[in-house]
Structure formats: C-alpha cells, structure tokens
Design an enzyme around this catalytic site. Structure first.
Site, PDB file in Angstrom:
ATOM      1  N   ARG A  15       0.819  -1.206   0.000  1.00 40.12           N
ATOM      2  CA  ARG A  15       0.000   0.000   0.000  1.00 40.12           C
ATOM      3  C   ARG A  15       0.856   1.259   0.000  1.00 40.12           C
ATOM      4  NH1 ARG A  15      -4.920   1.767   4.002  1.00 40.12           N
ATOM      5  NH2 ARG A  15      -4.929   3.957   3.442  1.00 40.12           N
ATOM      6  N   SER A  16       2.043   1.197   0.548  1.00 45.44           N
ATOM      7  CA  SER A  16       2.846   2.371   0.844  1.00 45.44           C
ATOM      8  C   SER A  16       3.835   2.728  -0.259  1.00 45.44           C
ATOM      9  CB  SER A  16       3.632   2.128   2.138  1.00 45.44           C
ATOM     10  OG  SER A  16       4.627   3.104   2.306  1.00 45.44           O
ATOM     11  N   PRO A  17       3.739   3.945  -0.817  1.00 51.09           N
ATOM     12  CA  PRO A  17       4.743   4.359  -1.805  1.00 51.09           C
ATOM     13  C   PRO A  17       6.113   4.521  -1.179  1.00 51.09           C
ATOM     14  CG  PRO A  17       3.332   6.208  -1.233  1.00 51.09           C
ATOM     15  CD  PRO A  17       2.735   4.996  -0.590  1.00 51.09           C
ATOM     16  N   SER A  19       7.370   2.552   1.076  1.00 54.32           N
ATOM     17  CA  SER A  19       7.950   1.209   1.075  1.00 54.32           C
ATOM     18  C   SER A  19       8.550   0.885  -0.283  1.00 54.32           C
ATOM     19  CB  SER A  19       6.878   0.168   1.425  1.00 54.32           C
ATOM     20  OG  SER A  19       6.610   0.120   2.800  1.00 54.32           O
ATOM     21  N   CYS A 236       4.342   5.637   5.894  1.00 59.17           N
ATOM     22  CA  CYS A 236       2.884   5.627   5.884  1.00 59.17           C
ATOM     23  C   CYS A 236       2.408   4.215   6.105  1.00 59.17           C
ATOM     24  CB  CYS A 236       2.327   6.192   4.566  1.00 59.17           C
ATOM     25  SG  CYS A 236       2.657   5.205   3.123  1.00 59.17           S
TER      26      CYS A 236
END
Length: 237
Positions: A15-17, A19, A236
C-alpha cells in the site's frame, strides 16, 4: 514487550509508496542488506484476518489519515520518485483488499521468491497502475517471478496461509510497528524512508548498542479512509 531480532528486520507494505521507494533504494544501493534482512509484510487485515488476529491476542494499529496528509503525500512521493529518476502512477483503488497481495507474498517467500515478488508487485502498483487487489492480477505477477500462480491467486482461501498471515500480523503487534517502512536491528527501530541512512549505519556497525533509537519526528497530522499511519517521517501505512 517487543522482540529484538538478530537479523535486520524490515516491515513493508504494498500500500505504501514509501515502502516502494525504500525497497528501490536498498536494492540499488545496498543489495547486501536486502538479502540479509527479514522482510515482513504489513497490511490492514480484512474481517477474517482481523477476527483471527484478535483471537490470537493481537491487534492492528488503526488511526484515521486526514485529507491534508493524503494530499501532502501525493506531492512528496512524486518529488522523491523524480529525484530517483522514477515516474509514479497513482493507483485508483476502489475497494482495496490487501490480503490478495500480502498473503500471496507469504506464498512467494515460502517458495524462495519473496524479494522478486516484492519488487514485481511494487512496480505493478506504483508504476504500472495494476490492481493488486485483483486475484488474477496477483497470480499473473507471481507467475512472472517464478511463483506458483494458483497458490498465489488463492492464498486467501488457504487456511494455512491465513494462519501464517496472522503470525505476521502478530509480529506487527509485538514489535510495536505503527507504519511503514519500518526498520529494526536488535533493539533499535527506525520509521520512514527518512531514517533509512540511520538504520544502515546501525547495521553497518553491528548494532552493538542496545540503546533504543529516538522516536521519529512527526510534522504533519496523519485520508478519510482507515489507515495505520500516525504521522509523517517518510513513512505511511
């Protein structure tokens, strides 16, 4: 009390950019750390997984993310990606179902293709605008990196994989992880891509000190949807 892993441990989420960007930076700059680390999935569980997690004595940290924070992230991620020579394509998630991709990662990791799967799914979501909540898409991505597509596509239907997923969610709870990317080495913890250099320094020196890392700074209140993000330090949920 949170455990202190001997190997570096990295929590990531599709989900996390942030990451995605952290995985990119480590893959291009420190592949030795990529190979040495435990890569642990972090995702918002569906009702089934959440029930199993609660029964196991765990919980997943939820907190609302504001519209302002979401808008900030759009510009921030675009800026960070451009600095790396990357173009980001923002996914249009109508009804994201994170079990599809994260439980498929459990399958990929068991088949020794976890890192290749992380790389492929990150690119699919953040650069190709593919729907990683779609089982068929996940199965095709898995096949591209040598993972059994049927097992990946139907991971959420496999109670053994669900159980493995609950153990991963319990790790999130026990390690006091509240957002991603989240880096750990022994007793030291670092949240957000902004802390990646500090994490690498600790890994490089062998992390002899058991002193806890200082808490990350929080500069902007954490989209109207359910989220696990508590703030912003290049991280995030």
């Amino acid at each position: 009390m949170a455990r202190a892993p001997r190997r570096p441990r990295i929590y990531f989420s599709f989900r996390s950019p942030y990451s995605w960007l952290a995985f990119h930076d480590l893959s291009t700059g420190r592949p030795d750390v990529v190979d040495a680390a435990e890569w642990r999935p972090f995702w918002e569980p569906d009702a089934h997984s959440e029930k199993l997690l609660t029964e196991a004595g765990g919980r997943f940290p939820y907190t609302p993310m504001s519209r302002e924070k979401h808008l900030y992230m759009l510009g921030d991620v675009r800026r960070l990606a451009a600095h790396r020579g990357l173009a980001v394509t923002w996914p249009q998630d109508v009804a994201p179902w994170w079990e599809a991709s994260h439980l498929a990662y459990v399958v990929a990791a068991a088949q020794g293709r976890g890192l290749a799967f992380i790389d492929r799914v990150h690119r699919a979501r953040w650069q190709e605008n593919l729907d990683i909540s779609d089982r068929g898409t996940v199965g095709r991505l898995a096949a591209e990196v040598g993972v059994d597509p049927g097992a990946a596509e139907h991971a959420a239907d496999d109670e053994h994989i669900r159980a493995e997923g609950v153990r991963a969610l319990l790790d999130i709870h026990r390690d006091d992880v509240f957002g991603v990317p989240f880096f750990m080495h022994r007793r030291q913890k670092f949240w957000g891509i902004d802390r990646l250099a500090d994490f690498l320094a600790v890994v490089g020196e062998g992390a002899e000190s058991d002193a806890p890392a200082p808490p990350p700074s929080v500069s902007i209140a954490a989209h109207d949807a359910r989220s696990s993000d508590l703030g912003h330090a290049g991280g995030c949920g």
